[in-house]
Design an enzyme around this catalytic site. Structure first.
Site: not given
Lengths: 385, 468
Positions: B321-323
């Site tokens: 989700w963060h990247g």
């Protein structure tokens, strides 16, 4: 009154913040736009023209933000405030400028600023140029001189613990690329010997006339010319109100610099200057520049693609000097001109001809490439050599 | 548009406040919706369509869902939820993970598929998660169907939390969407929280971030052990102050317009275990994954083996989700493993240790994680971690290291104090005194002006050479 104070305690933050936001916004809208910033020496963004196309591709948005930032009321003072805030919090360099001792402001350069691919390429191009022209004109007549910037020499004036990149490494690299290293003039030694004197401006990235004089000595000796002594010159202060580019980066109140004009005492010949192939002689020193902010333009009217200095003394037996240079050459040129019939100053940033052809056509007999090291490392026009 | 810009502070926000409070209550959601679209579209106007698309999709899914549930057709309703999830995740997958997936496929199969590089729509990770929470909550009966498309649009696009969270679940603000009470005291509170966030971002995160950028960009020859440790510290502090500052600004802005968003950060660097850290860091994301992934997967109710799988799934997804990158996957996996280890093995033993040791362990675990997070390339990240211990022949220190360390010390101290509860404690103790109350607005105004000075300076750009 008491009730007002009660309100202040309860709603003071939002009131004050709203006043600041609305006040500043309306001030910006109401105040007339500025076209040019003296401190930054550049044109400011004006209100961009609106078009649907520019809006949709996002370019209107970008320009509008630049406009907002450029036209922000009391912008210069806010930059000064930021500089103060950084210093209070223990920073010793702000916006890439060391706040040195005794009012010295010096640009900070680290390895990544200097040792770039651009620099490697520039060194190769320069070495090739020096070698080839050396073959043609004689190795004792072609020189390269890279001048370190202030932080390299005025180490005692640097703030506590500051340890910038050693610019001497660049000269070392260049030396390694040359077959005959004697083609290099390294002004670091002589500048170092005179580091107690005012050889760099406190507020600008240039060397002073005195600094340029020492550079001239080192160069003259290396090509077998006998340099004039300091006492051979009349030194005249032309302004004591000079604030240079480095000061502009931090907008800090500091001592202004003094600028000088040097002329040979013995009146033998006359120096005449021609800018950009003009037929009419121009001014060697541009008095008008002292009225504005960009005062360094006093020397040889700032940067021209081609500057020609003629010396009528006839002392040099027809020798003509070509100098490929950045703005460090502008205060250097008056010294060199004492020894040559003609000096051609070429600024690669603006000069668009074939340089080698040009030198041949003019019958140039001696050559010097003169740059400040950080500027040289980042210069994108050295390939023109 | 970002909050920490002159454009936001001196154009958007004043205009928004004027417009919002000038219109009657029933038009306020409309003003919010419209303003948010402008806010969102400023940099990339085309992506406004995406936001409107998201709004419409979930609005109608919600409607259909409501009908089906009324008729008691729970089975069919499930399909509607699935359809909403597929569309939302499809958008996210296409825009955020498309390149990553194609590159990975190319790498594995040796094929050479290329797809056009798309700019990642800002905030898409946040608002797709928010809209998904709506349909799921309606399905679960935790939220009412929203029949007013303007109110729903205002929820999806709400500018305070659109770009960087917190992820506000629909059920949290459903009531306030339909009827909220804006008061001056709330507005005052909102401005105060917003200012704190702005200062965290502009006066701390950006500055410690400059230290990190310098260290990240160091040429190999200038790397030293001291600088790498300083770099780790700087990045960890930058990300905390940046992210929590942004959350504060969001909460503050929300308050100014009558909304109460959940708290997103609770002094995470004070945690005494990695488990506790994640209860304090980006709380709204953790809650989201717990509510909509971990528990539906069975959580801890289906045996320990299943729980291990569930935890790892959640954390690998959290990482992603963060990247879109292997380093984020590794980062998520790293925390999954640490959390499992704590849960299954050393939680009890850890609690027996002195508080200082617990803190040190937690901070080191979290900050080493940041190294993985900060480097796009896993190889680079591991090399950094390796070199931090002087391995690979790195010198311990250098003149440049001392200089950077020395000139950053006051700022480092500020980040240490600022990331703990101590400032808030001090405020709570002093807040009732008369002189503090009287002085607070002046301090706040001064802080705002200082922030403005830093923002203006960023666009201040003296031109060294001759004017063209």
């Amino acid at each position: 009154m008491k009730r007002l104070f009660q309100l202040w305690k309860k709603y003071g933050i939002s009131c004050l913040v709203l006043v600041i936001l609305f006040g500043w916004a309306s001030a910006e809208i109401l105040l007339p736009d500025q076209a040019f910033s003296q401190t930054e020496n550049r044109y400011l963004q004006r209100l961009p023209e609106f078009s649907l196309k520019a809006l949709l591709d996002g370019s209107y948005g970008k320009k509008y933000e630049a406009y907002l930032s450029d036209q922000f009321p009391v912008r210069d003072q806010l930059v000064a405030l930021k500089t103060e805030a950084e210093l209070i919090q223990g920073k010793e360099d702000v916006n890439g400028v060391y706040i040195g001792k005794d009012g010295y402001l010096m640009e900070r350069f680290e390895r990544e600023d200097i040792e770039t691919e651009q620099m490697e390429q520039n060194l190769k191009d320069l070495a090739g140029f020096l070698e080839e022209e050396g073959e043609r004109l004689g190795k004792d007549r072609v020189r390269g001189m890279l001048v370190p910037s202030a932080s390299q020499i005025l180490k005692e004036k640097l703030p506590f613990l500051a340890a910038p990149y050693d610019q001497g490494l660049v000269m070392g690299k260049l030396r390694g690329l040359l077959e005959s290293p004697e083609q290099l003039v390294d002004p670091e030694t002589v500048l170092n010997e005179h580091r107690e004197e005012e050889i760099y401006y406190k507020t600008d990235h240039h060397w002073t006339m005195l600094g340029a004089y020492y550079g001239y000595r080192a160069w003259a000796e290396s090509i077998g010319l006998e340099p004039y002594e300091i006492c051979d010159f009349d030194r005249k202060t032309v302004t004591e109100e000079f604030f240079g580019t480095v000061q502009a980066k931090v907008n800090r109140k500091t001592e202004p610099d003094t600028m000088e004009r040097w002329s040979l005492k013995k009146e033998e010949g006359e120096l005449q200057v021609f800018y950009d192939e003009s037929e009419e002689a121009g001014e060697m020193y541009t008095q008008a520049a002292l009225e504005g902010r960009d005062k360094y333009r006093f020397y040889l009217d700032g940067n021209h693609a081609l500057t020609e200095i003629r010396n009528s003394s006839g002392e040099s037996q027809g020798r003509k000097l070509g100098v490929v240079k950045d703005s460090y050459g502008n205060s250097f040129a008056p010294f060199a001109a004492c020894h040559f019939d003609m000096v051609f100053l070429i600024d690669l940033r603006y000069f668009n001809g074939n340089i080698r052809e040009f030198l041949k056509e003019q019958g140039v007999t001696d050559l010097l490439v003169l740059y400040r090291i950080p500027g040289f490392a980042a210069e994108e026009t050295i390939w023109k050599l | 548009m970002v909050f920490s810009s002159l454009l936001f502070l001196f154009r958007f926000l004043p205009a928004m406040i004027l417009a919002y409070y000038a219109v009657p209550k029933r038009f306020r959601n409309g003003v919010l919706f419209l303003g948010s679209l402008i806010f969102y579209g400023w940099g990339e106007p085309v992506y406004i369509t995406l936001l409107i698309f998201s709004t419409l999709v979930d609005f109608f899914h919600g409607k259909v869902l409501g009908k089906l549930l009324e008729q008691g057709k729970k089975e069919k309703a499930r399909w509607v939820v699935a359809s909403s999830a597929v569309i939302n995740l499809g958008l996210l997958g296409f825009f955020k993970y498309g390149n990553f997936l194609v590159e990975t496929a190319n790498h594995l199969t040796g094929s050479g598929i290329t797809i056009p590089e798309l700019a990642l729509p800002i905030g898409i990770s946040f608002y797709t998660f928010q809209t998904m929470s709506y349909t799921i909550d309606v399905y679960r009966g935790k939220a009412q169907v929203q029949n007013d498309i303007i109110a729903f649009g205002a929820y999806v696009s709400m500018f305070p939390q659109l770009v960087a969270g917190p992820i506000v679940r629909y059920s949290t603000i459903a009531e306030e969407l339909d009827q909220r009470k804006e008061t001056w005291s709330q507005f005052e509170e909102g401005v105060r929280i917003f200012l704190i966030g702005l200062a965290k971002k502009v006066l701390i995160a950006n500055r410690i971030g400059a230290v990190w950028s310098e260290i990240q960009g160091l040429p190999e020859a200038d790397r030293t052990v001291v600088l790498l440790w300083l770099g780790m510290f700087a990045f960890g502090m930058q990300i905390y102050f940046d992210f929590s500052g942004y959350s504060d600004m969001a909460v503050g802005l929300g308050r100014m317009f009558g909304f109460h968003f959940p708290e997103n950060f609770r002094y995470p660097y004070q945690a005494k275990s990695v488990t506790e850290f994640w209860h304090r860091w980006h709380i709204s994301l953790g809650t989201w994954f717990k509510e909509y992934v971990y528990i539906p997967l069975g959580g801890n109710r289906k045996g320990q083996a299943r729980q291990v799988i569930n935890i790892m799934t959640v954390w690998l997804l959290t990482g992603l989700w963060h990247g879109a990158g292997w380093n984020f996957l590794a980062w998520g996996g790293y925390f999954g493993i640490l959390l499992l280890l704590e849960k299954l093995i050393w939680k009890k033993r850890l609690e027996g240790l002195p508080a200082g040791v617990q803190s040190l362990y937690t901070l080191l675990a979290v900050f080493f994680g940041w190294i993985l997070f900060a480097h796009d390339s896993l190889a680079e990240g591991s090399r950094y971690l390796w070199q931090m211990w002087g391995l690979g022949g790195l010198p311990f220190t250098s003149g440049r290291s001392w200089y950077l360390l020395f000139t950053s010390l006051p700022l480092m101290l500020l980040t240490c104090v600022g990331s703990t509860e101590s400032v808030k404690r001090l405020w709570d103790r002093l807040a009732n005194r008369q002189w503090v109350r009287a002085a607070a607005p002046v301090v706040a105004g001064g802080m705002l002006i200082l922030c403005i000075a830093y923002l203006v300076d960023a666009g201040y750009n003296p031109f060294l050479y001759f004017r063209f």
